[in-house]
Motif scaffolding. Structure first.
Motif, PDB file in Angstrom:
ATOM      1  N   LYS A 154       0.123  -3.844  39.393  1.00 31.00           N
ATOM      2  CA  LYS A 154       1.417  -4.151  40.007  1.00 31.00           C
ATOM      3  C   LYS A 154       1.247  -4.613  41.456  1.00 31.00           C
ATOM      4  O   LYS A 154       2.228  -4.758  42.173  1.00 31.00           O
ATOM      5  N   LEU A 156       0.455  -3.007  44.035  1.00 30.20           N
ATOM      6  CA  LEU A 156       1.157  -2.081  44.928  1.00 30.20           C
ATOM      7  C   LEU A 156       0.362  -1.909  46.221  1.00 30.20           C
ATOM      8  O   LEU A 156      -0.862  -2.050  46.229  1.00 30.20           O
ATOM      9  N   ASN A 158       1.138   0.882  48.416  1.00 22.97           N
ATOM     10  CA  ASN A 158       1.304   2.234  48.954  1.00 22.97           C
ATOM     11  C   ASN A 158       0.831   3.323  48.010  1.00 22.97           C
ATOM     12  O   ASN A 158       1.427   4.385  47.935  1.00 22.97           O
ATOM     13  N   GLY A 162       3.182   6.067  38.999  1.00 24.94           N
ATOM     14  CA  GLY A 162       3.171   7.251  38.139  1.00 24.94           C
ATOM     15  C   GLY A 162       2.464   7.053  36.812  1.00 24.94           C
ATOM     16  O   GLY A 162       2.411   7.955  35.993  1.00 24.94           O
ATOM     17  N   PHE A 183      -8.560   5.560  46.256  1.00 25.64           N
ATOM     18  CA  PHE A 183      -8.487   6.969  46.656  1.00 25.64           C
ATOM     19  C   PHE A 183      -9.884   7.589  46.695  1.00 25.64           C
ATOM     20  O   PHE A 183     -10.272   8.227  47.674  1.00 25.64           O
ATOM     21  N   THR A 196      -1.957   7.784  54.116  1.00 27.69           N
ATOM     22  CA  THR A 196      -0.729   8.489  54.478  1.00 27.69           C
ATOM     23  C   THR A 196       0.251   7.576  55.220  1.00 27.69           C
ATOM     24  O   THR A 196       1.411   7.913  55.371  1.00 27.69           O
ATOM     25  N   VAL A 198       2.713   4.434  55.721  1.00 27.28           N
ATOM     26  CA  VAL A 198       3.537   3.553  54.885  1.00 27.28           C
ATOM     27  C   VAL A 198       3.207   2.111  55.247  1.00 27.28           C
ATOM     28  O   VAL A 198       3.347   1.698  56.395  1.00 27.28           O
ATOM     29  N   ARG A 199       2.736   1.357  54.268  1.00 32.23           N
ATOM     30  CA  ARG A 199       2.405  -0.061  54.511  1.00 32.23           C
ATOM     31  C   ARG A 199       3.675  -0.904  54.376  1.00 32.23           C
ATOM     32  O   ARG A 199       4.364  -0.816  53.367  1.00 32.23           O
ATOM     33  N   PRO A 201       6.192  -4.252  53.894  1.00 32.90           N
ATOM     34  CA  PRO A 201       6.148  -5.349  52.909  1.00 32.90           C
ATOM     35  C   PRO A 201       5.184  -6.443  53.359  1.00 32.90           C
ATOM     36  O   PRO A 201       5.080  -6.749  54.545  1.00 32.90           O
ATOM     37  N   TRP A 204       4.102 -12.780  51.975  1.00 32.12           N
ATOM     38  CA  TRP A 204       3.428 -13.554  50.928  1.00 32.12           C
ATOM     39  C   TRP A 204       3.318 -15.030  51.275  1.00 32.12           C
ATOM     40  O   TRP A 204       2.842 -15.824  50.464  1.00 32.12           O
TER      41      TRP A 204
ATOM     42  N   SER B 123       8.982   1.687  40.926  1.00 34.77           N
ATOM     43  CA  SER B 123       8.049   0.569  40.737  1.00 34.77           C
ATOM     44  C   SER B 123       8.423  -0.175  39.459  1.00 34.77           C
ATOM     45  O   SER B 123       8.470  -1.403  39.419  1.00 34.77           O
ATOM     46  N   ILE B 141       7.721  -6.423  46.644  1.00 38.44           N
ATOM     47  CA  ILE B 141       7.627  -5.186  47.420  1.00 38.44           C
ATOM     48  C   ILE B 141       7.366  -4.051  46.442  1.00 38.44           C
ATOM     49  O   ILE B 141       7.604  -4.209  45.238  1.00 38.44           O
ATOM     50  N   ASP B 142       6.877  -2.930  46.941  1.00 44.07           N
ATOM     51  CA  ASP B 142       6.672  -1.778  46.068  1.00 44.07           C
ATOM     52  C   ASP B 142       7.792  -0.764  46.299  1.00 44.07           C
ATOM     53  O   ASP B 142       8.661  -0.962  47.154  1.00 44.07           O
ATOM     54  N   ILE B 144       8.002   2.116  47.645  1.00 47.28           N
ATOM     55  CA  ILE B 144       8.100   2.751  48.971  1.00 47.28           C
ATOM     56  C   ILE B 144       8.686   1.768  49.981  1.00 47.28           C
ATOM     57  O   ILE B 144       9.521   2.126  50.820  1.00 47.28           O
ATOM     58  N   GLN B 145       8.289   0.524  49.865  1.00 41.59           N
ATOM     59  CA  GLN B 145       8.864  -0.507  50.741  1.00 41.59           C
ATOM     60  C   GLN B 145      10.345  -0.710  50.414  1.00 41.59           C
ATOM     61  O   GLN B 145      11.155  -0.974  51.307  1.00 41.59           O
ATOM     62  N   MET B 160      15.764  -6.697  55.419  1.00 43.47           N
ATOM     63  CA  MET B 160      14.307  -6.651  55.590  1.00 43.47           C
ATOM     64  C   MET B 160      13.830  -7.701  56.589  1.00 43.47           C
ATOM     65  O   MET B 160      12.792  -7.545  57.214  1.00 43.47           O
ATOM     66  N   ASN B 178       5.732  11.706  40.249  1.00 40.90           N
ATOM     67  CA  ASN B 178       5.114  12.159  39.004  1.00 40.90           C
ATOM     68  C   ASN B 178       3.994  13.145  39.303  1.00 40.90           C
ATOM     69  O   ASN B 178       2.868  12.734  39.598  1.00 40.90           O
ATOM     70  N   GLU B 185      -4.376  15.302  43.607  1.00 42.61           N
ATOM     71  CA  GLU B 185      -4.319  15.737  45.009  1.00 42.61           C
ATOM     72  C   GLU B 185      -3.623  14.725  45.919  1.00 42.61           C
ATOM     73  O   GLU B 185      -3.279  15.045  47.044  1.00 42.61           O
ATOM     74  N   TYR B 186      -3.397  13.495  45.403  1.00 40.07           N
ATOM     75  CA  TYR B 186      -2.692  12.508  46.212  1.00 40.07           C
ATOM     76  C   TYR B 186      -1.179  12.563  45.964  1.00 40.07           C
ATOM     77  O   TYR B 186      -0.404  12.005  46.722  1.00 40.07           O
ATOM     78  N   ARG B 187      -0.765  13.232  44.906  1.00 35.59           N
ATOM     79  CA  ARG B 187       0.638  13.155  44.490  1.00 35.59           C
ATOM     80  C   ARG B 187       1.614  13.693  45.542  1.00 35.59           C
ATOM     81  O   ARG B 187       2.688  13.146  45.736  1.00 35.59           O
ATOM     82  N   LEU B 189       0.974  13.804  48.775  1.00 36.05           N
ATOM     83  CA  LEU B 189       0.881  12.854  49.898  1.00 36.05           C
ATOM     84  C   LEU B 189       1.753  11.636  49.639  1.00 36.05           C
ATOM     85  O   LEU B 189       2.392  11.100  50.536  1.00 36.05           O
ATOM     86  N   ARG B 190       1.770  11.210  48.372  1.00 34.57           N
ATOM     87  CA  ARG B 190       2.597  10.049  48.026  1.00 34.57           C
ATOM     88  C   ARG B 190       4.076  10.405  48.192  1.00 34.57           C
ATOM     89  O   ARG B 190       4.867   9.606  48.679  1.00 34.57           O
ATOM     90  N   LYS B 193       4.970  10.130  51.721  1.00 36.12           N
ATOM     91  CA  LYS B 193       5.211   8.737  52.131  1.00 36.12           C
ATOM     92  C   LYS B 193       6.623   8.307  51.760  1.00 36.12           C
ATOM     93  O   LYS B 193       7.295   7.605  52.522  1.00 36.12           O
ATOM     94  N   ALA B 196       8.932   9.867  54.207  1.00 32.99           N
ATOM     95  CA  ALA B 196       8.828   9.161  55.492  1.00 32.99           C
ATOM     96  C   ALA B 196       9.538   7.808  55.437  1.00 32.99           C
ATOM     97  O   ALA B 196      10.113   7.356  56.426  1.00 32.99           O
ATOM     98  N   ALA B 197       9.519   7.184  54.268  1.00 41.59           N
ATOM     99  CA  ALA B 197      10.167   5.876  54.128  1.00 41.59           C
ATOM    100  C   ALA B 197      11.687   6.008  54.065  1.00 41.59           C
ATOM    101  O   ALA B 197      12.396   5.033  54.280  1.00 41.59           O
TER     102      ALA B 197
END
Lengths: 222, 326
Positions: A154, A156, A158, A162, A183, A196, A198-199, A201, A204, B123, B141-142, B144-145, B160, B178, B185-187, B189-190, B193, B196-197
């Protein structure tokens, strides 16, 4: 390198209908390395096409085989102009860039013999994989040298979605999750802090949709 | 400012970001209950309206999925309008798979103008799962964005591009988490994010594996995230052992074998599935930091009232009607 693979023989053969004299041109760069369009493959394809025509009982197919240093450079393509004029058709066995340079400079009808796949490399004998998404704004310094554009299904920016499970992408168990790889690499190098943030957008405009991209180097121009 | 004057200005009211019913449920300290309706693969709104009417007194809001599993369905925004016509508050799901930032922001404006106040930013499932595997995904965009974009429109009134939006949408912003996907261990942290967004609430993937969920919640609490975002735990009732067996094979799902065995051994498998679901809800309610449950009974919507009842979550709170259309 640019990785390409041969189109099915039947597909190429169908494009030769009514043609008698065909110029087949290979390329000594990427497609030679990935064994799709080098001197050897030019010879093999030429023989296969001739035999197929013969078995079909049609008029004999005459092939001229040439392999140039690279087709993505007018310096090596333009000298073929006179030769191309003596043929009914030109088959380029280079990547899509080579096909286009040939069509642009030869004034002949040029058809592709390969499908151009991606920017990548060989991961083991006989297997090539994509690595670069050619997005025009490299972020590999943020992702441990693993490209999220090319290696996440995708694209992505960030982290893993899932659908990441046991190191695999949700798309298929044959596809590694790009963000799991990122990771693991960042963890191993003590740089998880990079995950950690946030990237924002991506812009493009450096990637596609703006017409063909150009690189202009004033320092090199004459 | 009273709620009445807030209605005149189109503002959500004191201390509220959006004024949505769901936000008010959380603000009042209630344990939220939401459900999900999958729009049909046709123009008929009948099933949406029927399910909405049936769910009205049992849930606080209803999710409308956005072409879930990449199958073309009636749009989530249009479905939300049908749901509202039945007096039910929608949570509109929006994925990054099918639209670029122009289309997404346009839909945000449109959805808000139609009365939508809750948005779930996703997503989206990859198109290979759906009925148009040859389609091209967007992912301009994803998720989080997307969350940050919705927040910036609400809190800063800017698109934007940075351009000002004169009357900007004030959404209650949801996101997914999820706890069962990898790397584990990243879940958390995600999730951090997403908070934070700008995420206001989180809906989790369906919980069957309570042990793993508790481990994740522990990490979430250690980071203090449960105090900054409302976490709604997802549950999916299993209709049969075979159905649950299938769920266990879906990427990003974890189902303990003993649950499948338990349903397989029951005389009435569907009833046992509902019982397990209600028990799971009761368990989730006791976990510190879980602020609600989201019951996903796609193609089995009629079972939701039973689950809500069995879990002891009735009656649902009611507030004064909101009239803050722009």
């Amino acid at each position: 390198m640019i990785v390409a693979e041969a189109k099915p023989l039947a597909e190429i053969y169908a494009l030769l209908e009514g043609k008698k004299k065909v110029l087949m041109v290979g390329c000594k760069e990427c497609v030679t390395v990935c064994q799709a369009g080098g001197e050897k493959e030019v010879g093999l394809l030429a023989a296969a096409l001739r035999v197929k025509r013969e078995l079909a009982g049609g008029p004999a197919l005459e092939t001229t085989e040439k392999t140039v240093q690279r087709q993505c450079d007018p310096e090596y393509v333009v000298p073929l102009k006179a030769l191309a004029a003596e043929h009914d058709l030109v088959i380029s066995m280079a990547c899509g860039v080579g096909v286009q340079f040939m069509a642009e400079h030869l004034g002949a009808w040029v058809i592709p013999a390969l499908n151009t796949k991606f920017g990548g490399g060989s991961v083991e004998q006989g297997i090539w994989e994509e690595r670069c998404g050619f997005c025009g704004d490299c972020v590999l310094h943020l992702t441990g040298g693993i490209c999220p554009v090319a290696r996440c299904s995708k694209s992505l920016f960030n982290g893993p979605c899932g659908g990441s499970h046991d190191g695999k992408c949700e798309v298929s168990d044959d596809v590694a999750c790009g963000w799991q790889l990122i990771f693991d690499r960042l963890k191993a190098t003590g740089r998880l802090d990079l995950l950690t943030e946030v990237r924002p957008p991506k812009d493009w405009q450096t990637s596609r949709d703006g017409g063909p991209r150009r690189v202009v180097r004033e320092d090199l121009r004459l | 400012m009273t709620e009445a004057s807030a209605a005149v200005t189109g503002q959500p009211g004191p201390q509220l970001k959006s004024g949505s019913h769901l936000e008010r449920i959380f603000e009042a300290g209630h344990f939220a209950v939401t459900a999900e309706i999958g729009p049909p693969k046709s123009v008929s709104s009948k099933s949406i309206r029927e399910h909405a009417a049936m769910l009205r007194d049992y849930v606080d809001a209803v999710n409308l999925t956005d072409n879930q599993t990449a199958i073309v369905r009636l749009s989530s925004i249009a479905a939300a309008v049908h749901v509202m016509s039945e007096g039910v508050e929608p949570v509109v799901q929006i994925t990054c798979r099918d639209r670029n930032r122009i289309a997404i922001q346009s839909d945000l404006l449109g959805a808000y103008s139609l009365g939508v106040r809750n948005l779930l930013c996703l997503s989206g499932d990859h198109q290979v799962f759906g009925n148009h595997p040859g389609s091209k995904n967007v992912y301009d965009i994803d998720s989080i964005q997307l969350i940050a974009a919705v927040r910036d429109l609400r809190d800063r009134g800017v698109f934007m591009s940075g351009e000002k939006c004169r009357y900007s949408p004030r959404m209650f912003i949801g996101a997914a988490a999820n706890p069962f996907a990898d790397p584990f261990e990243y879940r958390a942290l995600r999730l951090a994010k997403k908070v934070a967004a700008g995420a206001d609430f989180i809906q989790t993937q369906a919980v069957y594996d309570l042990e793993r969920f508790e481990a994740w919640m522990g990490m979430v609490r250690d980071m203090g995230l449960h105090e900054r975002v409302k976490i709604i735990a997802g549950v999916v009732p299993a209709k049969s052992a075979a159905a649950l067996r299938y769920v266990s094979t879906v990427p990003g799902m974890r189902v303990p074998e003993r649950l499948i065995d338990r349903i397989a051994g029951a005389a009435d498998q569907a009833a046992e599935g509902v019982k397990i679901c209600a028990e799971t809800v009761a368990h989730l309610r006791e976990i510190e930091g879980v602020a609600g449950v989201h019951i996903m009974a796609i193609a089995w919507e009629k079972i939701v009232p039973d689950i809500v009842q069995q879990a002891g979550l009735l009656p649902r709170p009611r507030f004064e009607a909101r009239t803050d259309a722009v």
